[in-house]
Design a protein around this motif. Sequence first.
Motif, mmCIF file in Angstrom:
data_model
loop_
_atom_site.group_PDB
_atom_site.id
_atom_site.type_symbol
_atom_site.label_atom_id
_atom_site.label_comp_id
_atom_site.label_asym_id
_atom_site.label_seq_id
_atom_site.Cartn_x
_atom_site.Cartn_y
_atom_site.Cartn_z
ATOM 1 N N PRO A 79 41.954 38.791 17.672
ATOM 2 C CA PRO A 79 40.592 38.345 17.362
ATOM 3 C C PRO A 79 40.529 36.981 16.687
ATOM 4 O O PRO A 79 39.678 36.158 17.036
ATOM 5 C CB PRO A 79 40.065 39.456 16.428
ATOM 6 C CG PRO A 79 40.836 40.660 16.830
ATOM 7 C CD PRO A 79 42.204 40.159 17.169
ATOM 8 N N LYS A 80 41.426 36.727 15.725
ATOM 9 C CA LYS A 80 41.437 35.426 15.047
ATOM 10 C C LYS A 80 41.730 34.314 16.039
ATOM 11 O O LYS A 80 41.108 33.239 15.993
ATOM 12 C CB LYS A 80 42.490 35.447 13.936
ATOM 13 C CG LYS A 80 42.688 34.107 13.211
ATOM 14 C CD LYS A 80 41.419 33.649 12.518
ATOM 15 C CE LYS A 80 41.650 32.346 11.763
ATOM 16 N NZ LYS A 80 40.398 31.810 11.192
ATOM 17 N N MET A 81 42.672 34.558 16.951
ATOM 18 C CA MET A 81 43.030 33.558 17.949
ATOM 19 C C MET A 81 41.846 33.263 18.867
ATOM 20 O O MET A 81 41.552 32.102 19.170
ATOM 21 C CB MET A 81 44.227 34.057 18.765
ATOM 22 C CG MET A 81 44.662 33.124 19.869
ATOM 23 S SD MET A 81 46.201 33.655 20.661
ATOM 24 C CE MET A 81 45.713 35.253 21.302
ATOM 25 N N LEU A 82 41.129 34.300 19.295
ATOM 26 C CA LEU A 82 39.990 34.111 20.195
ATOM 27 C C LEU A 82 38.822 33.423 19.484
ATOM 28 O O LEU A 82 38.157 32.555 20.062
ATOM 29 C CB LEU A 82 39.543 35.462 20.754
ATOM 30 C CG LEU A 82 40.564 36.202 21.643
ATOM 31 C CD1 LEU A 82 40.001 37.544 22.089
ATOM 32 C CD2 LEU A 82 40.937 35.356 22.854
ATOM 33 N N VAL A 83 38.580 33.814 18.242
ATOM 34 C CA VAL A 83 37.499 33.182 17.471
ATOM 35 C C VAL A 83 37.784 31.709 17.255
ATOM 36 O O VAL A 83 36.886 30.855 17.366
ATOM 37 C CB VAL A 83 37.305 33.918 16.122
ATOM 38 C CG1 VAL A 83 36.395 33.116 15.196
ATOM 39 C CG2 VAL A 83 36.723 35.301 16.356
#
Length: 312
Positions: A79-83
Amino acid sequence: MWLSNQTLGSDFFLLGLFSQSPHPDILFFIIFVIFLMAVSGNIILILLIHIDSCLHTPMYFFINQLSLMDLTYISVTVPKMLVNKLAEVRTISAVGCGTQMFFYLLLGGSEYCLLAAMAYDRYVAICHPLRYSVLMNHRVCVLLASGCWFVGSMDGFLLTPVTMTFPFCRSKEIHHFFCEAPAVTKLSCSDTSLYEIFMYLCCIIMLFIPMSVISASYYFIILTVHRMNSAEGRKKAFATCSSHITVVILFYGAAVYTYMLPRSYHTPEKDMVVSFFYTILTPVLNPVIYSLRNKDVTGALKKMLRAGKVPY
């Protein structure tokens, strides 16, 4: 308490997968789809095991724990990577980096041990079937699972504080898509050789003991299966073990590369590819391996679909 004042006051920069890809938008879409598949697959598997009484056995108790670990595992990093990709930023705070590293180490260490517990469960089921319900009662299963989580948490508590308190006076650019301990350690301007030896020894212990349990379990399983007169019995025994062996090879193979091979064998690009494999792909493969190849799980899924109990 884990973070020095110098570390706490600055962010890290995750260079990540997208900066290495000629088609970052396509890669973003692929990773997003894989993430959704991993989350939905593991949630469905967990629900099936809880809902269907036929799956209330030690083997599925451990598969339930594995799905819970995989679900958390992929949620820690992706999620952090996608955000960051959507927001067109690459930063991660020092607290976020330390938290990510801690849960990653915790879940990785727990999964190493859980795979050993699952191998022991298969050993008891095949080699001591008459005593299986006694040797693998619910209390024993809970104790084994709790021990796995405890060992994993010790791994996180030992390595994360030390890694995050190193002085980072070089570039804060992490050549990775999440805060993995070896990648963060490379940024330190202090001598980390002693710590790297300590990390290496921890990884040897974390890998050697579970692998010894797995190897011993399958050694006795093979001996027992070899003595079986029934071809159907042999086939059933191997069928119950094949899924677990597949997961062990996938997970341990990548772990040995990441933590046990000398630094000369590593490049940032290779490290990211291997981490992508066991951080993002393995959580989506495990539900497939344990469901499509398992008649009990597919039967429970069909039963739930017929009953109209599939959660939306």
